[in-house]
Enzyme design. Structure first.
Site, PDB file in Angstrom:
ATOM      1  N   VAL A 343       0.884  -1.162   0.000  1.00  8.76           N
ATOM      2  CA  VAL A 343       0.000   0.000   0.000  1.00  8.76           C
ATOM      3  C   VAL A 343       0.923   1.213   0.000  1.00  8.76           C
ATOM      4  O   VAL A 343       1.699   1.424   0.929  1.00  8.76           O
ATOM      5  CB  VAL A 343      -0.931   0.025   1.227  1.00  8.76           C
ATOM      6  CG1 VAL A 343      -1.804   1.260   1.203  1.00  8.76           C
ATOM      7  CG2 VAL A 343      -1.784  -1.244   1.262  1.00  8.76           C
ATOM      8  N   ASN A 540      20.777  -6.386 -14.574  1.00  4.91           N
ATOM      9  CA  ASN A 540      21.288  -7.285 -15.617  1.00  4.91           C
ATOM     10  C   ASN A 540      22.029  -6.526 -16.721  1.00  4.91           C
ATOM     11  O   ASN A 540      22.882  -5.707 -16.439  1.00  4.91           O
ATOM     12  CB  ASN A 540      20.146  -8.132 -16.167  1.00  4.91           C
ATOM     13  CG  ASN A 540      19.485  -8.967 -15.084  1.00  4.91           C
ATOM     14  OD1 ASN A 540      20.154  -9.418 -14.163  1.00  4.91           O
ATOM     15  ND2 ASN A 540      18.186  -9.159 -15.167  1.00  4.91           N
ATOM     16  N   GLY A 591       9.991   1.395   1.412  1.00  3.01           N
ATOM     17  CA  GLY A 591       9.569   2.102   2.616  1.00  3.01           C
ATOM     18  C   GLY A 591      10.630   3.035   3.173  1.00  3.01           C
ATOM     19  O   GLY A 591      11.709   3.214   2.598  1.00  3.01           O
TER      20      GLY A 591
END
Length: 661
Positions: A343, A540, A591
């Site tokens: 969220v 990559n 976060g």
């Protein structure tokens, strides 16, 4: 304005210390009549030859003229630090630094897992610091910078031990192969190339990688031919056992609707193959870009912006809008809810990055307090028994690898109501001060045995039902302005449906559902699955030139670009410079916890402060969505085909229609 030269350097100027002090600088030769007689004759010829060679060498390099100009300009300027000024002048005349050595190392990422670090060594002005135990020497190497690339491997917190062990071996092999590539072949391929020539570096890396891909292809074909040479008897398969028809309920009449057969799901596409060691390409490309910026005393984001805009200096640069993960209620969370892996909160575009993070930190503090708060006791009945049938479970949370709390919620409304309530208590309003986004990570929810998505534990929905679920969710919570990976990439029909249903008020973004950058550039098609935008990652074999090219392609299609971090993130903060320099709309760093993620937020603040001080900080526009439909797109394509310009799509501003409750 021309000035009379004050210093002239004639070719026969005599050295101040006498002609014998330095024969190459002594431009007046001894004569036959000088002391030494015939003995000096041979010496004179030798000195004359050396003198001639010295003069030719300096004249070929235009030294006399440049020295004369430099000394004259220095006198008129009369700097306080004469030799510092001359050193700066000489440095401008020096040859550009060139790559001498590239070093790959096996280091640990933010989760303690192996990843690749690349260091660039350059030859600079024939003189630099040596490394290790070597002494200074006329031409040696200087370690300019290093970068650590993030791994593409996903983090599976609830994976089986066998899967964890297999992935650990694959990761170790990928890193060790990358280290070998860098230290053996790539360092030789890049020797002598200037770090400022990013296009040449990336082209060398691209050719090297293509050769490795071809080698791997030939190796697999050889193994396959060897296996095919061994004849194995093929037994005819037994016919499939059909399930018995469902038992009829008492009194039920026979009819055509006795058995309801749902449309079978599209099988999962083969996983896009990642060549072991490919992270060497992306890491070296980024390290070279960072080296070029440091040698030019420029921040990396400015060099990336110059590459993006073909060396044209931009008057304004914008900070990407933050996508900050606040809560995780995905497949690995302890609660029943699976649908919301992240969220995400998006601060209002009018806020600076620092203001937005400060606001979200307050929300995060209240989330922590809510989780730590004990549940109120249940009301008791007159008989002294608890009135509820079941005791309400304690809300718990733990820090995830994404840098946000994993919470045990059971319904889709719970995490949204939590954030909504906290915002109300802080005087903030969803849809005005900040918006929400949901990372659905639908590819993790598909139960292939049932052909449905497990949105909550024991609750399954097919792809068509998922469209209705998302529409209902956005109708109920209009502050949600982005859905990331709402379906698997194979459910193309549902991607079309949800874009038609919600595209005018919500971004439909493909992250995991999108192909790799290399594949997107190879195909030249970013419309499968159909979406509003893409999340791109630097992993990559993706070079800096590839990042410039893919953002150009995305912008040409009027899509939005979000630059995202990987799940196993490294402490290297170069990702932020890439996002700013490329001018993406969003940046998704996870976060506000864990050092490897907070480091990137701090770097974003630093860049923002620099842009403010330089007066080059641009402002982000409000969120706008383009109302479109399949019919509208077909009409636009038809108009372009006959050379007509289609009518512009109608923009939609979500903050203008949100009403206060």
């Amino acid at each position: 304005m021309w000035r009379q030269p004050l210093v002239a350097l004639p070719s026969d100027r005599k050295d101040a210390r006498g002609p014998q002090s330095n024969p190459l600088c002594s431009l007046k030769s001894p004569t036959m009549g000088e002391e030494g007689g015939g003995r000096s004759c041979g010496t004179t010829r030798e000195l004359q030859k050396l003198k001639q060679q010295a003069m030719e060498y300096y004249q070929q390099n235009d030294v006399p003229r440049r020295l004369e100009e430099m000394l004259n300009s220095t006198f008129y300027l009369q700097p306080a630090d004469v030799y510092g000024h001359l050193a700066n002048c000489f440095s401008k005349l020096a040859k550009p630094p060139t790559i001498c050595r590239v070093v790959g190392k096996n280091v640990l990422d933010g989760l303690g897992l192996p990843t690749l670090q690349v260091e660039i060594f350059c030859t600079i002005q024939n003189f630099a610091k040596s490394w290790g135990r070597h002494r200074a020497r006329p031409c040696y190497l200087q370690n300019i910078c290093s970068v650590v690339i993030s791994s593409h491997f996903e983090v599976h917190e609830d994976a089986l031990p066998e899967q964890v062990d297999a992935e650990e071996l694959e990761r170790k092999d990928a890193v060790s192969t990358a280290v070998q590539w860098v230290n053996e072949a790539i360092t030789q391929e890049l020797q002598g190339i200037a770090p400022s020539n990013q296009a040449q570096v990336d082209q060398v890396l691209r050719i090297f990688f293509e050769n490795k891909v071809q080698e791997e292809k030939e190796k697999r074909e050889l193994e396959k031919s060897t296996e095919d040479s061994v004849v194995v008897p093929i037994l005819s398969p037994l016919p499939p056992v059909l399930p018995p028809p469902p038992a009829k309920k008492k009194g039920q009449k026979q009819g055509r609707n006795d058995i309801i057969v749902e449309k079978p799901i599209t099988p999962a596409e083969p996983v896009e193959r990642v060549l072991s060691g490919s992270m060497a390409i992306g890491a070296v490309s980024l390290a070279v870009a960072k080296t070029s910026a440091m040698l030019g005393n420029n921040p990396l984001y400015l060099n990336i912006a110059l590459l993006k805009h073909r060396q044209e200096q931009q008057k304004k640069l914008t900070i990407p809008l933050l996508m900050v993960s606040m809560i995780s209620c995905g497949k690995s969370s302890p609660g029943k809810l699976n649908l919301m892996k992240e969220v995400i909160c998006i601060p209002h575009p009018g806020l600076t990055a620092k203001q937005g993070v400060e606001m979200l930190l307050e929300i995060q503090k209240h989330i922590n307090k809510t989780i730590e708060m004990p549940l109120p006791p249940k009301a008791e009945t007159k008989k002294g028994h608890n009135g509820g049938k079941r005791g309400q479970p304690q809300i718990t949370g733990k820090m995830s690898h994404l840098g946000c709390l994993t919470i045990n919620y059971d319904t889709t409304e719970q995490p949204l109501l939590l954030i909504q309530g906290i915002c109300a208590s802080l005087g903030l309003e969803l849809g005005i001060n900040l918006h929400l986004a949901i990372n659905c990570a639908a590819h993790e929810l598909m139960d292939y045995s049932k052909g449905k998505y497990e949105v909550m534990m024991g609750t399954y929905k097919n792809a068509t039902e998922m469209v209705d679920l998302y529409v209902d969710l956005i109708n109920k919570y209009p502050s949600i302005i982005a859905l990331i990976d709402p379906f698997r990439k194979e459910d193309s029909e549902q991607w079309d449906s949800i874009l038609n249903a919600l595209g005018s008020r919500c971004y439909i973004i493909a992250g995991n559902a999108s192909k790799s950058i290399s594949k997107l550039l190879e195909d030249g098609n970013i419309s499968t699955p159909k979406s509003s935008g893409l999340i791109i990652n630097h992993t990559n074999q993706t070079t800096v030139s590839d990042l410039v090219e893919i953002t150009d392609l995305i912008e040409s299609k009027k899509y939005i670009t979000a630059f995202g971090s990987t799940e196993g993130e490294s402490p290297d903060d170069s990702l932020v410079d890439l996002a700013v320099g490329l001018g993406v709309r969003f940046i998704k760093l996870g976060g506000l916890s864990r050092g490897e993620r907070v480091t990137k937020y701090n770097r974003l603040f630093t860049i923002e402060e620099e842009l403010v001080q330089n007066g080059t900080l641009g402002f982000n526009e409000e969120h706008t969505f383009l109302t479109c439909s399949q019919e509208g797109e077909k009409a636009a394509e038809a108009a372009l085909a006959v050379g007509e310009l289609p009518e512009p799509l109608e923009p939609f501003f979500p903050t203008e229609v949100v009403t206060k409750t």
